[in-house]
Write an enzyme that holds these catalytic residues in place. Structure first.
Site, PDB file in Angstrom:
ATOM      1  N   THR A 100       0.799  -1.225   0.000  1.00  0.00           N
ATOM      2  CA  THR A 100       0.000   0.000   0.000  1.00  0.00           C
ATOM      3  C   THR A 100       0.833   1.277   0.000  1.00  0.00           C
ATOM      4  OG1 THR A 100      -1.446   1.321   1.446  1.00  0.00           O
ATOM      5  CG2 THR A 100      -0.171  -0.399   2.515  1.00  0.00           C
ATOM      6  N   TYR A 106      -1.769   0.332  10.883  1.00  0.00           N
ATOM      7  CA  TYR A 106      -2.059  -0.325   9.600  1.00  0.00           C
ATOM      8  C   TYR A 106      -0.817  -0.318   8.721  1.00  0.00           C
ATOM      9  CZ  TYR A 106      -3.667  -0.881   4.788  1.00  0.00           C
ATOM     10  OH  TYR A 106      -3.793  -1.297   3.484  1.00  0.00           O
ATOM     11  N   LYS A 143       1.669  -3.391   7.446  1.00  0.00           N
ATOM     12  CA  LYS A 143       1.863  -3.683   6.021  1.00  0.00           C
ATOM     13  C   LYS A 143       3.353  -3.612   5.643  1.00  0.00           C
ATOM     14  CE  LYS A 143      -2.260  -4.368   4.052  1.00  0.00           C
ATOM     15  NZ  LYS A 143      -2.597  -5.394   3.056  1.00  0.00           N
ATOM     16  N   GLU A 185       0.256   3.614   1.812  1.00  0.00           N
ATOM     17  CA  GLU A 185       0.375   4.050   3.215  1.00  0.00           C
ATOM     18  C   GLU A 185       1.786   3.795   3.754  1.00  0.00           C
ATOM     19  OE1 GLU A 185      -1.960   5.503   5.700  1.00  0.00           O
ATOM     20  OE2 GLU A 185      -2.571   6.199   3.735  1.00  0.00           O
TER      21      GLU A 185
HETATM   22  P1  NAP Z   1     -11.537  -4.578   2.128  1.00  0.00           P
HETATM   23  O1  NAP Z   1     -12.711  -4.257   1.245  1.00  0.00           O
HETATM   24  O2  NAP Z   1     -11.494  -4.041   3.511  1.00  0.00           O
HETATM   25  O3  NAP Z   1     -11.454  -6.175   2.192  1.00  0.00           O
HETATM   26  C1  NAP Z   1     -10.675  -6.833   3.145  1.00  0.00           C
HETATM   27  C2  NAP Z   1     -10.941  -8.321   3.051  1.00  0.00           C
HETATM   28  O4  NAP Z   1     -10.118  -9.006   4.012  1.00  0.00           O
HETATM   29  C3  NAP Z   1     -12.398  -8.736   3.360  1.00  0.00           C
HETATM   30  O5  NAP Z   1     -12.752  -9.776   2.489  1.00  0.00           O
HETATM   31  C4  NAP Z   1     -12.301  -9.271   4.785  1.00  0.00           C
HETATM   32  O6  NAP Z   1     -13.302 -10.197   5.128  1.00  0.00           O
HETATM   33  C5  NAP Z   1     -10.936  -9.962   4.712  1.00  0.00           C
HETATM   34  N1  NAP Z   1     -10.346 -10.259   6.010  1.00  0.00           N
HETATM   35  C6  NAP Z   1     -10.150  -9.402   7.040  1.00  0.00           C
HETATM   36  N2  NAP Z   1      -9.556 -10.052   8.058  1.00  0.00           N
HETATM   37  C7  NAP Z   1      -9.370 -11.340   7.675  1.00  0.00           C
HETATM   38  C8  NAP Z   1      -8.814 -12.485   8.267  1.00  0.00           C
HETATM   39  N3  NAP Z   1      -8.338 -12.459   9.510  1.00  0.00           N
HETATM   40  N4  NAP Z   1      -8.764 -13.637   7.559  1.00  0.00           N
HETATM   41  C9  NAP Z   1      -9.274 -13.693   6.301  1.00  0.00           C
HETATM   42  N5  NAP Z   1      -9.840 -12.642   5.679  1.00  0.00           N
HETATM   43  C10 NAP Z   1      -9.877 -11.477   6.354  1.00  0.00           C
HETATM   44  O7  NAP Z   1     -10.180  -4.169   1.425  1.00  0.00           O
HETATM   45  P2  NAP Z   1      -9.886  -3.770  -0.110  1.00  0.00           P
HETATM   46  O8  NAP Z   1     -10.112  -2.332  -0.284  1.00  0.00           O
HETATM   47  O9  NAP Z   1     -10.540  -4.756  -0.991  1.00  0.00           O
HETATM   48  O10 NAP Z   1      -8.300  -3.982  -0.159  1.00  0.00           O
HETATM   49  C11 NAP Z   1      -7.735  -5.242  -0.472  1.00  0.00           C
HETATM   50  C12 NAP Z   1      -6.319  -5.304   0.062  1.00  0.00           C
HETATM   51  O11 NAP Z   1      -5.534  -4.274  -0.539  1.00  0.00           O
HETATM   52  C13 NAP Z   1      -6.178  -5.103   1.560  1.00  0.00           C
HETATM   53  O12 NAP Z   1      -5.115  -5.907   2.006  1.00  0.00           O
HETATM   54  C14 NAP Z   1      -5.813  -3.629   1.693  1.00  0.00           C
HETATM   55  O13 NAP Z   1      -5.080  -3.425   2.885  1.00  0.00           O
HETATM   56  C15 NAP Z   1      -4.973  -3.445   0.464  1.00  0.00           C
HETATM   57  N6  NAP Z   1      -4.962  -2.118  -0.127  1.00  0.00           N
HETATM   58  C16 NAP Z   1      -6.122  -1.478  -0.415  1.00  0.00           C
HETATM   59  C17 NAP Z   1      -6.098  -0.253  -1.046  1.00  0.00           C
HETATM   60  C18 NAP Z   1      -7.368   0.472  -1.416  1.00  0.00           C
HETATM   61  O14 NAP Z   1      -7.289   1.665  -1.700  1.00  0.00           O
HETATM   62  N7  NAP Z   1      -8.499  -0.190  -1.472  1.00  0.00           N
HETATM   63  C19 NAP Z   1      -4.865   0.329  -1.392  1.00  0.00           C
HETATM   64  C20 NAP Z   1      -3.686  -0.354  -1.106  1.00  0.00           C
HETATM   65  C21 NAP Z   1      -3.749  -1.592  -0.489  1.00  0.00           C
HETATM   66  P3  NAP Z   1     -14.757  -9.729   5.673  1.00  0.00           P
HETATM   67  O15 NAP Z   1     -15.567  -9.419   4.453  1.00  0.00           O
HETATM   68  O16 NAP Z   1     -15.236 -10.908   6.422  1.00  0.00           O
HETATM   69  O17 NAP Z   1     -14.524  -8.515   6.530  1.00  0.00           O
HETATM   70  O1  F7E Z   2      -9.096   8.137   4.063  1.00  0.00           O
HETATM   71  C1  F7E Z   2      -9.451  11.551   5.237  1.00  0.00           C
HETATM   72  C2  F7E Z   2      -8.569  10.592   6.014  1.00  0.00           C
HETATM   73  O2  F7E Z   2     -10.091   6.069   5.019  1.00  0.00           O
HETATM   74  C3  F7E Z   2      -8.572   8.982   3.056  1.00  0.00           C
HETATM   75  C4  F7E Z   2      -7.310   2.121   2.643  1.00  0.00           C
HETATM   76  O3  F7E Z   2      -7.868   1.413   1.573  1.00  0.00           O
HETATM   77  O4  F7E Z   2      -6.120   3.600   1.165  1.00  0.00           O
HETATM   78  C5  F7E Z   2      -7.061   3.559   2.221  1.00  0.00           C
HETATM   79  O5  F7E Z   2      -6.588   4.281   3.349  1.00  0.00           O
HETATM   80  C6  F7E Z   2      -8.269  10.338   3.645  1.00  0.00           C
HETATM   81  C7  F7E Z   2      -7.515  10.282   4.974  1.00  0.00           C
HETATM   82  O6  F7E Z   2      -8.415   5.931   3.114  1.00  0.00           O
HETATM   83  C8  F7E Z   2     -12.781  11.290   6.633  1.00  0.00           C
HETATM   84  O7  F7E Z   2      -8.088  11.206   7.191  1.00  0.00           O
HETATM   85  C9  F7E Z   2     -11.442  12.877   6.006  1.00  0.00           C
HETATM   86  O8  F7E Z   2      -6.539  11.273   4.985  1.00  0.00           O
HETATM   87  O9  F7E Z   2     -10.650   6.733   2.641  1.00  0.00           O
HETATM   88  P1  F7E Z   2      -9.663   6.675   3.723  1.00  0.00           P
HETATM   89  P2  F7E Z   2      -6.872   5.847   3.541  1.00  0.00           P
HETATM   90  O10 F7E Z   2      -6.686   6.153   4.967  1.00  0.00           O
HETATM   91  O11 F7E Z   2      -6.103   6.646   2.561  1.00  0.00           O
HETATM   92  C10 F7E Z   2      -4.840   3.045   1.479  1.00  0.00           C
HETATM   93  C11 F7E Z   2      -3.972   3.126   0.246  1.00  0.00           C
HETATM   94  C12 F7E Z   2      -4.922   1.696   2.061  1.00  0.00           C
HETATM   95  O12 F7E Z   2      -4.028   0.877   1.892  1.00  0.00           O
HETATM   96  C13 F7E Z   2      -6.009   1.453   3.057  1.00  0.00           C
HETATM   97  O13 F7E Z   2      -6.268   0.056   3.189  1.00  0.00           O
HETATM   98  O14 F7E Z   2      -9.511  10.970   3.949  1.00  0.00           O
HETATM   99  N1  F7E Z   2     -10.810  11.701   5.775  1.00  0.00           N
HETATM  100  N2  F7E Z   2     -12.640  12.650   6.549  1.00  0.00           N
HETATM  101  C14 F7E Z   2     -11.617  10.702   6.134  1.00  0.00           C
HETATM  102  N3  F7E Z   2     -11.458   9.363   6.071  1.00  0.00           N
HETATM  103  C15 F7E Z   2     -12.481   8.584   6.502  1.00  0.00           C
HETATM  104  N4  F7E Z   2     -12.360   7.239   6.413  1.00  0.00           N
HETATM  105  N5  F7E Z   2     -13.638   9.131   7.014  1.00  0.00           N
HETATM  106  C16 F7E Z   2     -13.838  10.477   7.104  1.00  0.00           C
HETATM  107  O15 F7E Z   2     -14.867  10.940   7.571  1.00  0.00           O
END
Ligand code: NAP
Ligand code: F7E
Length: 360
Positions: free
Chosen positions: A133, A157, A161, A135
């Site tokens: 990520t 988090y 990672k 992050e």
């Molecule tokens: P998400 O919607 O939160 O999905 C997370 C998945 O992990 C869900 O299926 C959840 O199951 C499962 N899970 C959580 N804890 C588990 C455990 N202990 N054992 C098995 N499964 C478990 O995340 P996403 O947005 O699809 O992201 C996918 C991956 O990419 C994650 O690893 C995230 O950290 C990473 N990532 C995401 C982003 C982004 O912007 N979306 C960017 C960079 C990296 P449940 O449905 O049961 O909760």
């Molecule tokens: O926040 C700000 C918050 O929670 C984005 C995950 O998929 O991407 C995700 O992490 C920004 C942050 O995503 C609210 O403070 C303002 O600066 O949508 P977010 P994230 O933290 O960037 C990375 C790449 C991952 O890997 C993670 O798994 O938005 N923000 N107001 C808020 N955020 C939330 N959630 N809620 C608010 O009300």
């Protein structure tokens, strides 16, 4: 004809559901690990399960990253060609409240999965993708972040990672595993979890439009992110494993916007003009103009956005934007969806969803 077998952890999540669809279209046999939950957690993949053309091609198994026995058991039976580790406690804000659990799942969980492949004597056969990520960059050390930029994680988090990133590299080097990291910047979609900011905004505005809520509360609206579409990004997860050697790749759109801009553009897409006033926790957004006949729940000067302390994090990542030139060159990466197309798709879906919610 022999079909490739993929195993996806996190199949019930946003990316897992898109990746499953993508791989099935590529004629893979797809196995997914879902965890036991007390309520249904398969809404994002029910349509795949119900699709008759995927009968005998799509399988779900109970398992958990924190239960190594379940992983070894499944990997020894399935003998997958490719494993995509998408499972995680993926919410950065929540990770401050659940630092231990987040670390267990994201760090030790990844190790459990890698070691299950190794234990099953599949290190030379099974390719491994780790969902790393942006992050990791946290307090950014370079204005645009690439594979060469130093990491500075700023949350439990991100720190969890970081371990997963390195243990993936470690298994690559120690056991010659094809183990790669995709360092993905934020990617969103109508399937995004409702507590992540983009979906919270499109859902919140939709509920206001339908009179189900009056105001949306946000945290740091000046945060800057590089937002892509999850559907585009899962293709890159696959491409990372099709490359001729294991490696690490940044996937990003290379465009950056603020949370505030995202809010404004969602309203703009609906033909609604808002005006911001105040500063800090007293900042708010109110409706200046729109078609009040069409949007009967809205009124002139109605305050629809407020700032709440509750959504600020103990340590914030203020500014992320990727440099994806390596993926562009080697994986032929080209983002397909821009921010306006993403907003349109998310707003249209959530407006329809909340319209039905109102009728219930
Ligand atoms: P998400 O919607 O939160 O999905 C997370 C998945 O992990 C869900 O299926 C959840 O199951 C499962 N899970 C959580 N804890 C588990 C455990 N202990 N054992 C098995 N499964 C478990 O995340 P996403 O947005 O699809 O992201 C996918 C991956 O990419 C994650 O690893 C995230 O950290 C990473 N990532 C995401 C982003 C982004 O912007 N979306 C960017 C960079 C990296 P449940 O449905 O049961 O909760
Ligand atoms: O926040 C700000 C918050 O929670 C984005 C995950 O998929 O991407 C995700 O992490 C920004 C942050 O995503 C609210 O403070 C303002 O600066 O949508 P977010 P994230 O933290 O960037 C990375 C790449 C991952 O890997 C993670 O798994 O938005 N923000 N107001 C808020 N955020 C939330 N959630 N809620 C608010 O009300």
């Amino acid at each position: 004809m022999k079909f490739k077998k993929a195993l996806i952890t996190g199949i019930t999540g946003q990316d897992g559901s898109y990746l499953a669809e993508f791989l099935l279209k590529k004629k893979y046999i797809v196995h997914g690990i879902k965890r036991k939950s007390s309520s249904f957690n398969t809404s994002r993949i029910d349509h795949i399960y119900a699709n008759k053309s995927f009968k005998n091609k799509f399988f779900l198994h109970y398992g958990d990253l924190l239960d190594p026995n379940s992983l070894t058991d499944l990997i020894s039976k399935i003998k997958p060609d490719e494993v995509y580790n998408l499972a995680a406690q993926s919410h950065v804000g929540v990770s401050f409240q659940l630092p231990n659990y987040t670390s267990q799942v994201n760090s030790i969980g990844t190790l459990n999965l890698l070691h299950a492949i190794y234990d099953c004597r599949l290190a030379s056969k099974t390719k491994f993708y780790q969902a790393s990520t942006s992050e990791l960059y946290g307090e950014i050390q370079e204005s645009r972040q690439s594979e060469k930029t130093s990491f500075y994680p700023k949350s439990p988090y991100a720190t969890s990672k970081l371990f997963a990133y390195w243990i993936t590299k470690n298994y690559r080097e120690s056991y010659k595993m094809f183990a790669s990291n995709g360092i993905l910047f934020n990617h969103e979609s109508p399937r995004r979890g409702e507590t992540f900011v983009t979906r919270k905004i499109t859902m919140g505005i939709s509920k206001i439009i339908h009179g189900l809520e009056k105001c949306l509360y946000l945290g740091n609206i000046y945060s800057l992110r590089d937002w892509g579409h999850a559907r585009d990004y899962v293709e890159m997860c696959w491409k990372v494993l099709q490359y001729n050697k294991p490696d690490d790749f940044v996937i990003a759109t290379e465009k950056q916007y603020s949370v505030k801009f995202f809010v404004e553009q969602c309203f703009k897409y609906l033909g609604i003009k808002i005006k911001w006033s105040g500063t800090g926790l007293k900042e708010y957004g109110k409706i200046i103009n729109c078609n009040f006949e069409k949007y009967s729940s809205l009124k002139k000067n109605m305050v629809v956005i407020k700032i709440s302390n509750k959504y600020f994090r103990p340590n914030e990542v203020n500014n992320l934007i990727g440099n994806a030139s390596k993926a562009k060159k080697l994986l032929k990466w080209k983002p397909k969806t821009n921010i306006h197309q993403l907003i349109k798709e998310m707003m249209d879906t959530d407006l329809e969803y909340t319209r039905k919610l109102k009728l219930k």
